[in-house]
Write a protein that holds these residues in place. Structure first.
Motif, PDB file in Angstrom:
ATOM      1  N   PHE A 153     104.370 -11.599   0.849  1.00 10.16           N
ATOM      2  CA  PHE A 153     103.196 -12.013   1.866  1.00 10.16           C
ATOM      3  C   PHE A 153     102.249 -12.862   1.128  1.00 10.16           C
ATOM      4  N   LEU A 154     101.882 -12.488  -0.088  1.00 12.92           N
ATOM      5  CA  LEU A 154     100.995 -13.376  -0.703  1.00 12.92           C
ATOM      6  C   LEU A 154     101.475 -14.587  -1.189  1.00 12.92           C
ATOM      7  N   LYS A 155     102.376 -14.491  -1.956  1.00 17.14           N
ATOM      8  CA  LYS A 155     103.318 -15.943  -2.355  1.00 17.14           C
ATOM      9  C   LYS A 155     103.200 -16.998  -1.297  1.00 17.14           C
ATOM     10  N   TYR A 156     103.815 -16.625   0.025  1.00 13.61           N
ATOM     11  CA  TYR A 156     104.320 -17.544   0.769  1.00 13.61           C
ATOM     12  C   TYR A 156     103.476 -17.573   1.964  1.00 13.61           C
ATOM     13  N   SER A 157     102.069 -17.309   1.959  1.00 12.37           N
ATOM     14  CA  SER A 157     101.269 -17.267   3.045  1.00 12.37           C
ATOM     15  C   SER A 157     100.154 -18.114   2.562  1.00 12.37           C
ATOM     16  N   GLN A 158      99.445 -18.788   3.570  1.00  9.76           N
ATOM     17  CA  GLN A 158      98.193 -19.683   3.205  1.00  9.76           C
ATOM     18  C   GLN A 158      96.878 -19.048   3.753  1.00  9.76           C
ATOM     19  N   GLY A 159      97.280 -18.001   4.579  1.00 11.64           N
ATOM     20  CA  GLY A 159      96.127 -16.981   4.865  1.00 11.64           C
ATOM     21  C   GLY A 159      96.614 -15.893   5.722  1.00 11.64           C
ATOM     22  N   PHE A 160      95.719 -14.913   6.113  1.00  8.75           N
ATOM     23  CA  PHE A 160      95.977 -13.732   6.835  1.00  8.75           C
ATOM     24  C   PHE A 160      95.198 -13.965   7.992  1.00  8.75           C
ATOM     25  N   LYS A 184      92.673 -14.225  -8.214  1.00 10.91           N
ATOM     26  CA  LYS A 184      93.928 -14.288  -8.425  1.00 10.91           C
ATOM     27  C   LYS A 184      94.630 -15.237  -7.259  1.00 10.91           C
ATOM     28  N   VAL A 185      94.146 -15.365  -6.160  1.00  4.63           N
ATOM     29  CA  VAL A 185      94.563 -16.304  -5.221  1.00  4.63           C
ATOM     30  C   VAL A 185      93.214 -17.103  -4.783  1.00  4.63           C
ATOM     31  N   THR A 186      93.451 -18.471  -4.697  1.00  2.00           N
ATOM     32  CA  THR A 186      92.431 -19.418  -4.421  1.00  2.00           C
ATOM     33  C   THR A 186      92.739 -19.800  -2.818  1.00  2.00           C
ATOM     34  N   HIS A 187      91.903 -20.500  -2.243  1.00  3.97           N
ATOM     35  CA  HIS A 187      91.841 -21.152  -0.803  1.00  3.97           C
ATOM     36  C   HIS A 187      92.770 -20.171  -0.006  1.00  3.97           C
ATOM     37  N   PHE A 188      92.119 -18.892   0.173  1.00  3.90           N
ATOM     38  CA  PHE A 188      93.035 -18.171   0.991  1.00  3.90           C
ATOM     39  C   PHE A 188      92.194 -17.363   2.311  1.00  3.90           C
ATOM     40  N   PRO A 189      92.170 -18.039   3.557  1.00  6.07           N
ATOM     41  CA  PRO A 189      91.302 -17.514   4.327  1.00  6.07           C
ATOM     42  C   PRO A 189      91.656 -16.182   4.893  1.00  6.07           C
ATOM     43  N   ALA A 234      91.687 -22.046  13.626  1.00 10.73           N
ATOM     44  CA  ALA A 234      90.891 -23.075  12.927  1.00 10.73           C
ATOM     45  C   ALA A 234      90.612 -22.614  11.467  1.00 10.73           C
ATOM     46  N   ALA A 235      90.256 -21.369  11.335  1.00 10.38           N
ATOM     47  CA  ALA A 235      90.015 -20.616  10.080  1.00 10.38           C
ATOM     48  C   ALA A 235      91.067 -20.881   8.888  1.00 10.38           C
TER      49      ALA A 235
END
Length: 245
Positions: A153-160, A184-189, A234-235
């Motif tokens: 989930f975390l590796k292949y997602s740009q956001g939740f 640990k992750v960046t730019h993760f809305p 949009a977020a």
């Protein structure tokens, strides 16, 4: 009478075998007898295989957003329609959609992505009672171990986008927030969809955690609360390719 069955990785267990502990349960308990197939060094190979299968299946996935939420949401619940709408909007914005692959909100997310001709991904998990993958998945991977699944989930997602849900939804939400908070992750809305459901939790985070200095000032701004599907999408920002090599 149809006997209950559940999936353990690539294996389906029924009858007396259904009573075996889940892989996570067996990993975390101390065995009462020694057997080479139950020793932790052997389990390392099983765990490794889950990471290999997940990485191999998802390596070429386009930019994706994960939708989390309750498996118990009925198809006639307005929340189901909202999750389906959000998934369709994500596809039209250029994203693939990832869910836990089960029923409820997860099914709605996969359905919305599938009907919008997008890439619909389901990451399933072994549970004591078979939950099964829904019928709207283009790529499905079933995991024995929660931590291997969470990595995907975390590796292949740009956001939740997190819809109302139970303990599992809260677990996924707070793990993401912890990784953002610790860098640990960046730019993760992260979006909390459904203000009526999330407002009491948000108030506790701000009034108890932040005011009590259990988290840093500004940590309560790591997520957005909305009731608007358009605002939720949009977020997530613009799709960006995440290189995994």
């Amino acid at each position: 009478m149809i006997e209950p069955k559940r999936r353990q990785g690539a294996v389906i267990l029924g009858g007396r075998e259904h009573a075996q502990p889940t892989a996570d349960q067996a990993l975390l308990q101390r065995p009462t007898k020694r057997d080479w197939s139950q020793e932790d060094p052997w389990r390392v190979l099983r765990i490794q295989s889950e990471f290999v299968e997940g990485f191999d299946a998802l390596n070429n996935l386009p930019p994706a957003i994960s939708i989390f939420g309750s498996a118990r949401t009925r198809t006639d619940d307005p929340l189901y329609a909202q999750a389906e709408d959000i998934a369709g909007r994500l596809v039209r914005a250029g994203f693939a959609v990832i869910t836990g692959g089960g029923p409820g909100v997860m099914e709605a997310g996969n359905r919305g992505a599938h009907l919008a001709d997008g890439t619909s991904v389901g990451l399933g998990i072994e549970l004591p009672h078979e939950q099964g993958m829904n019928d709207f998945i283009d790529i499905g991977v079933n995991f024995r171990y929660f931590f291997a699944r969470k990595m995907m989930f975390l590796k292949y997602s740009q956001g939740f986008i997190t819809m109302p849900g139970g303990f599992g939804t809260l677990d996924e939400l707070f793990e993401a927030l912890t990784l953002i908070q610790t860098g640990k992750v960046t730019h993760f809305p992260v979006v909390l969809f459904g203000s009526r459901y999330w407002s009491p939790l948000v108030a506790w985070i701000r009034d108890t955690l932040e005011e009590g200095r259990f988290i840093s000032p500004g940590d309560s701004d790591l997520f957005v609360v909305t009731d608007d599907p358009e605002e939720a999408v949009a977020a997530m920002g613009e799709p960006r390719q995440v290189w995994t090599d």
